[in-house]
Design a protein around this motif. Structure first.
Motif, mmCIF file in Angstrom:
data_model
loop_
_atom_site.group_PDB
_atom_site.id
_atom_site.type_symbol
_atom_site.label_atom_id
_atom_site.label_comp_id
_atom_site.label_asym_id
_atom_site.label_seq_id
_atom_site.Cartn_x
_atom_site.Cartn_y
_atom_site.Cartn_z
ATOM 1 N N ALA A 94 -18.591 41.094 -27.840
ATOM 2 C CA ALA A 94 -17.846 42.355 -27.821
ATOM 3 C C ALA A 94 -18.079 43.107 -26.517
ATOM 4 C CB ALA A 94 -18.264 43.207 -29.018
ATOM 5 N N GLU A 95 -19.251 42.922 -25.910
ATOM 6 C CA GLU A 95 -19.549 43.587 -24.641
ATOM 7 C C GLU A 95 -18.748 42.963 -23.495
ATOM 8 O OE1 GLU A 95 -21.989 42.384 -26.713
ATOM 9 O OE2 GLU A 95 -22.356 44.369 -27.597
ATOM 10 N N ALA A 96 -18.575 41.650 -23.528
ATOM 11 C CA ALA A 96 -17.869 40.957 -22.452
ATOM 12 C C ALA A 96 -16.353 41.089 -22.592
ATOM 13 C CB ALA A 96 -18.257 39.483 -22.432
ATOM 14 N N VAL B 155 -6.401 45.568 -24.687
ATOM 15 C CA VAL B 155 -7.424 44.948 -23.850
ATOM 16 C C VAL B 155 -7.013 45.048 -22.389
ATOM 17 C CG1 VAL B 155 -6.348 42.662 -24.079
ATOM 18 C CG2 VAL B 155 -8.779 42.818 -23.523
ATOM 19 N N ASP B 156 -7.995 45.078 -21.510
ATOM 20 C CA ASP B 156 -7.754 45.016 -20.065
ATOM 21 C C ASP B 156 -7.353 43.570 -19.745
ATOM 22 O OD1 ASP B 156 -8.045 44.582 -17.303
ATOM 23 O OD2 ASP B 156 -9.687 46.011 -17.131
ATOM 24 N N PRO B 157 -6.165 43.351 -19.161
ATOM 25 C CA PRO B 157 -5.717 41.973 -18.922
ATOM 26 C C PRO B 157 -6.642 41.168 -18.012
ATOM 27 C CG PRO B 157 -4.265 43.555 -17.828
ATOM 28 C CD PRO B 157 -5.157 44.339 -18.735
ATOM 29 N N LYS B 158 -7.287 41.822 -17.055
ATOM 30 C CA LYS B 158 -8.199 41.099 -16.161
ATOM 31 C C LYS B 158 -9.392 40.550 -16.938
ATOM 32 C CE LYS B 158 -10.377 41.452 -11.637
ATOM 33 N NZ LYS B 158 -9.755 40.248 -11.125
ATOM 34 N N VAL B 159 -9.916 41.362 -17.857
ATOM 35 C CA VAL B 159 -11.047 40.925 -18.683
ATOM 36 C C VAL B 159 -10.596 39.807 -19.628
ATOM 37 C CG1 VAL B 159 -12.719 41.655 -20.438
ATOM 38 C CG2 VAL B 159 -12.174 43.178 -18.527
ATOM 39 N N LEU B 160 -9.405 39.957 -20.209
ATOM 40 C CA LEU B 160 -8.881 38.936 -21.120
ATOM 41 C C LEU B 160 -8.667 37.618 -20.383
ATOM 42 C CD1 LEU B 160 -7.781 38.242 -23.954
ATOM 43 C CD2 LEU B 160 -5.533 39.023 -23.153
ATOM 44 N N GLY B 161 -8.215 37.711 -19.127
ATOM 45 C CA GLY B 161 -7.975 36.502 -18.334
ATOM 46 C C GLY B 161 -9.218 35.659 -18.150
ATOM 47 N N ASN B 162 -10.388 36.304 -18.133
ATOM 48 C CA ASN B 162 -11.645 35.556 -17.991
ATOM 49 C C ASN B 162 -11.886 34.634 -19.180
ATOM 50 O OD1 ASN B 162 -12.266 36.741 -15.526
ATOM 51 N ND2 ASN B 162 -13.349 38.445 -16.480
ATOM 52 N N PHE B 163 -11.321 34.992 -20.315
ATOM 53 C CA PHE B 163 -11.472 34.170 -21.520
ATOM 54 C C PHE B 163 -10.333 33.150 -21.650
ATOM 55 C CE2 PHE B 163 -10.571 34.196 -26.333
ATOM 56 C CZ PHE B 163 -11.331 33.055 -26.552
ATOM 57 N N LEU B 164 -9.102 33.606 -21.462
ATOM 58 C CA LEU B 164 -7.954 32.751 -21.758
ATOM 59 C C LEU B 164 -7.575 31.785 -20.649
ATOM 60 C CD1 LEU B 164 -5.515 35.224 -23.561
ATOM 61 C CD2 LEU B 164 -7.123 33.614 -24.589
ATOM 62 N N LEU B 165 -7.849 32.143 -19.408
ATOM 63 C CA LEU B 165 -7.361 31.337 -18.293
ATOM 64 C C LEU B 165 -8.446 30.495 -17.640
ATOM 65 C CD1 LEU B 165 -5.047 33.961 -16.533
ATOM 66 C CD2 LEU B 165 -4.373 32.168 -18.142
ATOM 67 N N ASP B 166 -8.046 29.322 -17.146
ATOM 68 C CA ASP B 166 -8.945 28.499 -16.342
ATOM 69 C C ASP B 166 -9.242 29.228 -15.039
ATOM 70 O OD1 ASP B 166 -8.814 26.454 -18.219
ATOM 71 O OD2 ASP B 166 -7.061 25.548 -17.272
ATOM 72 N N GLN B 167 -10.318 28.812 -14.388
ATOM 73 C CA GLN B 167 -10.721 29.439 -13.133
ATOM 74 C C GLN B 167 -9.570 29.454 -12.121
ATOM 75 O OE1 GLN B 167 -13.882 30.831 -12.370
ATOM 76 N NE2 GLN B 167 -12.795 31.578 -10.571
ATOM 77 N N ALA B 168 -8.870 28.351 -11.996
ATOM 78 C CA ALA B 168 -7.787 28.253 -11.012
ATOM 79 C C ALA B 168 -6.650 29.220 -11.330
ATOM 80 C CB ALA B 168 -7.250 26.824 -10.969
ATOM 81 N N ASP B 169 -6.433 29.497 -12.617
ATOM 82 C CA ASP B 169 -5.334 30.380 -13.019
ATOM 83 C C ASP B 169 -5.678 31.859 -12.874
ATOM 84 O OD1 ASP B 169 -3.517 28.415 -13.628
ATOM 85 O OD2 ASP B 169 -4.164 28.237 -15.712
ATOM 86 N N ARG B 170 -6.947 32.155 -12.593
ATOM 87 C CA ARG B 170 -7.352 33.567 -12.484
ATOM 88 C C ARG B 170 -7.102 34.149 -11.104
ATOM 89 N NH1 ARG B 170 -13.213 32.444 -14.983
ATOM 90 N NH2 ARG B 170 -12.508 31.414 -16.887
#
Length: 199
Positions: free
Chosen positions: A47-49, A132-147
């Protein structure tokens, strides 16, 4: 003569199975799943991340949904037609699972502060809607290359997919959101539920 046919019909499957086992090159290529596997699988953040809030502003921990199969979508609150289509896919995929309906939960990550139209709230009751903040969500949903790229590019990438999280809390599959075949998506989900003893 019939006795030979009976013996032959018993031997052929055994020989075929042995050949497929010991000669891998004879096995059919490819896979039967429609979605793409997330490689490597990613566990749900704490929940913190991954700071989430319900539509009325209360904090929400995604890990409280462990034990269920999660169907995830991401989009802005205004929910254009492409967003509604993804919510429609997940709702219908969920509803079509018969006795397994209770094993599944739908989640929509709302990536801005825009109000959600009343007709969308009404049409997709039962979907957990979380801001949710999309940048934070991207860390979970997207691969490194997609970020890579700016915030707009990041949101566009996330908004173009559907995801599945398994009951252990691992992000395991993704689908092309606006181009998905709803029947194949539904069938993939049915296979996962049938093959799994968890959730």
């Amino acid at each position: 003569m019939p006795l030979y046919l009976i013996i032959l019909s018993c031997i052929v499957p055994i020989v075929a199975a042995a050949l497929l086992y010991y000669v891998p090159s004879l096995r059919p290529a490819g896979s039967t799943n429609y979605g793409n596997f997330v490689q490597p699988q990613r566990p749900m953040p704490s929940a913190e991340a991954l700071s989430l809030t319900t539509l009325d502003g209360k904090p929400f921990d995604l890990n409280t949904l462990k034990g269920k199969w999660l169907l995830l979508t991401s989009d802005g609150g205004a929910c254009p037609d492409s967003c509604a289509q993804k919510l429609h896919f997940t709702r219908n995929g969920h509803a079509s699972q018969g006795k397994n309906v209770s094993r599944i939960q739908r989640v929509w990550f709302v990536t801005d502060d825009q109000p959600i139209p009343e007709k969308v709230l009404e049409a997709y009751k039962g979907t957990i809607m979380l801001r949710v903040d999309p940048k934070v969500l991207g860390n979970f949903l997207l691969d490194q290359a997609d970020r890579e790229g700016d915030a707009v590019a990041l949101e566009k990438k996330m908004d173009s997919y559907l995801w599945i999280v398994d009951p252990n809390g691992n992000l395991i599959m993704h689908y092309p959101g606006n181009e998905s075949d709803p029947v194949r998506f539904r069938d993939d989900l049915a296979k996962l539920l049938h093959a799994s003893s968890i959730g």
